[in-house]
Design a protein around this motif. Structure first.
Motif, mmCIF file in Angstrom:
data_model
loop_
_atom_site.group_PDB
_atom_site.id
_atom_site.type_symbol
_atom_site.label_atom_id
_atom_site.label_comp_id
_atom_site.label_asym_id
_atom_site.label_seq_id
_atom_site.Cartn_x
_atom_site.Cartn_y
_atom_site.Cartn_z
ATOM 1 N N HIS A 27 -32.413 24.294 25.651
ATOM 2 C CA HIS A 27 -33.771 24.313 25.687
ATOM 3 C C HIS A 27 -34.333 25.700 25.140
ATOM 4 O O HIS A 27 -35.416 26.054 25.458
ATOM 5 C CB HIS A 27 -34.505 24.035 26.922
ATOM 6 C CG HIS A 27 -33.960 22.703 27.595
ATOM 7 N ND1 HIS A 27 -34.262 21.566 26.873
ATOM 8 C CD2 HIS A 27 -33.058 22.403 28.407
ATOM 9 C CE1 HIS A 27 -33.639 20.515 27.513
ATOM 10 N NE2 HIS A 27 -32.814 20.875 28.616
ATOM 11 N N ALA A 28 -33.562 26.434 24.232
ATOM 12 C CA ALA A 28 -34.251 27.612 24.003
ATOM 13 C C ALA A 28 -35.351 27.260 22.939
ATOM 14 O O ALA A 28 -35.644 26.556 22.216
ATOM 15 C CB ALA A 28 -33.078 28.451 22.921
ATOM 16 N N ALA A 29 -36.593 28.310 22.964
ATOM 17 C CA ALA A 29 -37.787 27.967 22.249
ATOM 18 C C ALA A 29 -37.698 28.212 20.791
ATOM 19 O O ALA A 29 -36.861 28.936 20.544
ATOM 20 C CB ALA A 29 -38.654 28.933 22.810
ATOM 21 N N VAL A 30 -38.274 27.516 20.177
ATOM 22 C CA VAL A 30 -38.242 27.765 18.583
ATOM 23 C C VAL A 30 -39.780 27.993 18.325
ATOM 24 O O VAL A 30 -40.598 27.904 18.954
ATOM 25 C CB VAL A 30 -37.874 26.172 17.729
ATOM 26 C CG1 VAL A 30 -36.484 25.934 18.332
ATOM 27 C CG2 VAL A 30 -39.014 25.195 18.191
ATOM 28 N N GLY A 31 -39.803 28.713 17.175
ATOM 29 C CA GLY A 31 -41.368 29.004 16.687
ATOM 30 C C GLY A 31 -41.607 30.239 17.452
ATOM 31 O O GLY A 31 -41.090 31.022 18.249
ATOM 32 N N LEU A 32 -43.083 30.261 17.849
ATOM 33 C CA LEU A 32 -43.857 31.028 18.735
ATOM 34 C C LEU A 32 -43.094 30.959 20.192
ATOM 35 O O LEU A 32 -43.049 29.931 20.771
ATOM 36 C CB LEU A 32 -45.291 30.825 18.735
ATOM 37 C CG LEU A 32 -45.932 31.252 17.544
ATOM 38 C CD1 LEU A 32 -47.321 30.525 17.341
ATOM 39 C CD2 LEU A 32 -46.342 32.690 17.460
ATOM 40 N N MET A 176 -44.877 16.818 28.273
ATOM 41 C CA MET A 176 -44.859 17.196 26.903
ATOM 42 C C MET A 176 -43.550 17.577 26.400
ATOM 43 O O MET A 176 -43.143 17.151 25.383
ATOM 44 C CB MET A 176 -45.631 18.652 26.800
ATOM 45 C CG MET A 176 -47.325 18.339 27.124
ATOM 46 S SD MET A 176 -48.053 17.471 25.629
ATOM 47 C CE MET A 176 -48.271 18.726 24.365
ATOM 48 N N ARG A 177 -42.574 18.236 27.224
ATOM 49 C CA ARG A 177 -41.165 18.522 26.800
ATOM 50 C C ARG A 177 -40.448 17.250 26.781
ATOM 51 O O ARG A 177 -39.597 17.030 25.767
ATOM 52 C CB ARG A 177 -40.655 19.527 27.790
ATOM 53 C CG ARG A 177 -41.334 20.842 27.818
ATOM 54 C CD ARG A 177 -41.127 21.371 26.616
ATOM 55 N NE ARG A 177 -41.903 22.814 26.534
ATOM 56 C CZ ARG A 177 -42.574 23.643 25.762
ATOM 57 N NH1 ARG A 177 -42.738 22.834 24.498
ATOM 58 N NH2 ARG A 177 -43.051 24.763 26.035
ATOM 59 N N SER A 178 -40.758 16.106 27.583
ATOM 60 C CA SER A 178 -39.955 14.804 27.455
ATOM 61 C C SER A 178 -40.482 14.234 26.377
ATOM 62 O O SER A 178 -39.622 13.372 25.838
ATOM 63 C CB SER A 178 -40.204 14.170 28.909
ATOM 64 O OG SER A 178 -41.597 13.753 28.889
ATOM 65 N N LEU A 179 -41.760 14.484 25.916
ATOM 66 C CA LEU A 179 -41.967 13.814 24.556
ATOM 67 C C LEU A 179 -41.428 14.596 23.250
ATOM 68 O O LEU A 179 -41.868 13.926 22.213
ATOM 69 C CB LEU A 179 -43.566 13.654 24.377
ATOM 70 C CG LEU A 179 -44.357 12.837 25.626
ATOM 71 C CD1 LEU A 179 -45.777 13.091 25.490
ATOM 72 C CD2 LEU A 179 -44.072 11.328 25.191
ATOM 73 N N GLY A 180 -40.803 15.603 23.479
ATOM 74 C CA GLY A 180 -40.307 16.241 22.476
ATOM 75 C C GLY A 180 -41.024 17.342 21.830
ATOM 76 O O GLY A 180 -40.733 18.010 20.744
ATOM 77 N N PHE A 181 -41.909 17.800 22.393
ATOM 78 C CA PHE A 181 -42.738 18.905 21.924
ATOM 79 C C PHE A 181 -42.128 20.399 22.282
ATOM 80 O O PHE A 181 -41.568 20.520 23.196
ATOM 81 C CB PHE A 181 -44.086 19.013 22.502
ATOM 82 C CG PHE A 181 -45.348 18.084 22.197
ATOM 83 C CD1 PHE A 181 -45.786 18.381 20.925
ATOM 84 C CD2 PHE A 181 -45.466 16.665 22.439
ATOM 85 C CE1 PHE A 181 -47.029 17.469 20.627
ATOM 86 C CE2 PHE A 181 -46.364 15.855 22.098
ATOM 87 C CZ PHE A 181 -47.222 16.170 21.049
ATOM 88 N N GLN A 182 -41.741 20.826 21.082
ATOM 89 C CA GLN A 182 -41.060 22.181 21.233
ATOM 90 C C GLN A 182 -42.221 23.331 21.137
ATOM 91 O O GLN A 182 -41.791 24.612 20.946
ATOM 92 C CB GLN A 182 -40.129 22.320 20.224
ATOM 93 C CG GLN A 182 -38.827 21.234 20.580
ATOM 94 C CD GLN A 182 -37.957 21.405 19.487
ATOM 95 O OE1 GLN A 182 -36.928 22.331 19.682
ATOM 96 N NE2 GLN A 182 -37.524 20.600 18.472
#
Length: 535
Positions: A27-32, A176-182
């Motif tokens: 679950h490493a963050a992408v983008g900002l 939000m995370r379960s919906l796929g928002f990164q």
């Protein structure tokens, strides 16, 4: 011996297998992304928000606001959206907002305003309903993690049942995370965003832990609760000590619940390297119209609040740096060249057009535009901005002398040195005391000429008690003397003010002054136009 080697080999094999099956962080963050108390871009560069909110959901036609906010050097805009409490902003509209953010090189914080004051204000939505809205527009946000931040719900609780904020916010993040928002997520405090009961402050670690990507930033809204420096610094200290990221997601210079200490808010944000987003660009109502930064969405009509946040101490113009994402990760530090001295034309009682020789930029970010300031000092107000080497100023004061200069700025936020000052005077307003000026070349020779008289005529219906005439000397010409006026020279601009004995001029009457000029041999140019203003 053989048995021991077999056991060792088996142990080694077991270790290697266990190493191989240990999962990498999934679950490493992408983008900002969040890094301790800081916000980083995907390329690792630190990013500090300097921006304003724009009430898009109520003013969807004001799409030029994105470019206008950028022109005043903001690097962030917080965009108000609605999922149904007001006219919904559907996926198509959100996609257009995203396009405007990218096009204008702005980090955009998209916020759902439906949740404002839940539990206290009728019609407010829950955070769970806010997540439903984000799910409905997810298609417009896919792949935008580098420049879009999702502010799940604005001020999601009023002052009732505030203890429910922690679980509701944690659950919203999990959904939000379960919906796929990164995306980086932003969460607002309860108590109408001001957290005066310290619910967010005291439970922020619990909420942060709910994010599997560890990429949530907290937002405090600073209005009347934060009217002293001690309250502001204590709140910021708490998050800094906890090692959690915080931004000042809204603040103003005044409010119905008290007088925020905006000077400390801005100074502390700058000294700590944390972001701030002021409320708001334009279109306020309900008694807080004073929070408009510009009048009627006109970027040339900055209010006192607009002047303060954009051009004041620790303001946006002085401290904002564009996200390097928009310049390909470059770290351009080369300032543009100095623009030419502005020349004024089309002068009226409330406006003027300025033009100047364009700057160049070799730093790689390209020229982003120009800013026109009045006078030179520590708090020079911004009069206007332009993307080309010309701007028409409006909203000026009649019969007033303006000294202005221009700075160029590039895409990375670098500013040039200031151009030379130009001076012009607006004409008199109304019919009570306007004036005109016209000069006659009395004599001339190879190296100079005399203009006598310069006739100053009161075109108003009442007498005037003072006048100012400005004119520009052609290139290479020098003022050699004058009479019947008090004269000052700035570059090629000459300002002539009445003497003590000829300032009073009746309606329709005239007075005069004269001057002498030297010029290069063979040059036949003379002063050809004059601008007059009463005082």
């Amino acid at each position: 011996m053989t048995k021991r080697l077999g056991l060792a080999a088996a142990a080694l094999l077991s270790l290697l297998v266990s190493m191989l099956i240990v999962p990498a962080p999934a679950h490493a963050a992408v983008g900002l992304r969040v890094s301790g108390t800081k916000i980083l871009e995907a390329n690792g560069n630190a990013f500090v928000m300097r921006g304003v909110s724009h009430a898009h959901t109520w003013y969807t036609s004001q799409t030029s606001s994105f470019a206008n906010i950028k022109a005043l050097r903001a690097n962030t805009v917080r965009v108000v959206l609605s999922g149904g409490r007001w006219t919904p902003n559907n996926a198509t509209d959100v996609a257009n907002v995203v396009s405007l953010c990218r096009q204008n090189r702005l980090i955009c914080v998209l916020e759902n305003h439906d949740t404002t004051g839940y539990g206290e204000q009728s019609g407010a939505y829950t955070l769970d309903q806010a997540v439903d809205y984000w799910s409905s527009v997810r298609s417009a946000l896919t792949g935008t993690e580098d420049f879009i931040i999702v502010n799940i719900g604005n001020e999601p609780y009023g002052n009732n049942n505030v203890s429910a904020w922690t679980a509701a916010t944690s659950n919203a993040i999990t959904r939000m995370r379960s919906l796929g928002f990164q995306h980086m997520l932003m969460v607002d405090a309860p108590n109408w965003g001001q957290d005066w009961q310290f619910t967010m402050r005291d439970n922020a670690k619990t909420v942060a832990a709910a994010d599997t990507q560890k990429n949530t930033v907290f937002s405090i809204h600073m209005y009347g609760v934060f009217d002293t420096a001690a309250e502001i610094t204590a709140y910021l200290d708490a998050f800094q000590t906890a090692g959690l990221p915080l931004v000042i997601g809204e603040f103003g210079f005044n409010h119905s619940d008290g007088d925020p200490d905006e000077d400390t808010i801005m100074a502390q944000a700058v000294s700590r390297g944390i972001g701030y987003i002021g409320w708001s660009w334009s279109g306020n109502g309900g008694g807080v119209e004073y929070l408009d930064m510009v009048t009627n969405f006109n970027p040339a009509a900055l209010t006192s609040w607009g002047q303060r946040i954009f051009n004041g101490a620790n303001g946006i113009a002085a401290t904002s740096r564009e996200a390097t994402y928009f310049s390909g990760g470059s770290t351009d530090t080369t300032a543009p060249t100095t623009p030419g001295t502005p020349a004024a034309s089309g002068i009226t009682s409330t406006g003027a057009t300025l033009t100047w020789t364009a700057s160049t930029d070799s730093g790689g970010s390209g020229l982003a535009g120009y800013d026109v300031y009045r006078e030179q000092g520590t708090t020079d107000p911004l009069l206007g901005s332009a993307t080309t080497n010309s701007v028409t100023l409006t909203g000026l004061t009649p019969s007033t002398q303006y000294q202005v200069y221009v700075r160029a700025r590039d895409g990375a936020g670098n500013q040039s040195t200031a151009s030379a000052l130009a001076t012009f005077t607006t004409s008199g307003g109304g019919t009570g005391g306007g004036c005109t000026a016209a000069g006659t070349v009395q004599s001339q020779w190879n190296g100079g000429y005399v203009v006598q008289p310069v006739t100053v005529t009161n075109t108003g219906t009442t007498g005037i008690t003072g006048w100012t005439v400005t004119f520009t000397l052609p290139a290479g010409h020098t003022l050699a003397g004058s009479w019947n006026a008090s004269v000052s020279v700035n570059g090629q601009t000459v300002t002539a003010r009445n003497a003590g004995y000829n300032g009073t001029v009746g309606a329709g009457a005239s007075t005069s002054f004269g001057f002498q000029v030297t010029r290069p041999g063979g040059n036949t140019a003379t002063v050809s136009s004059y601008t007059c203003a009463t005082s």
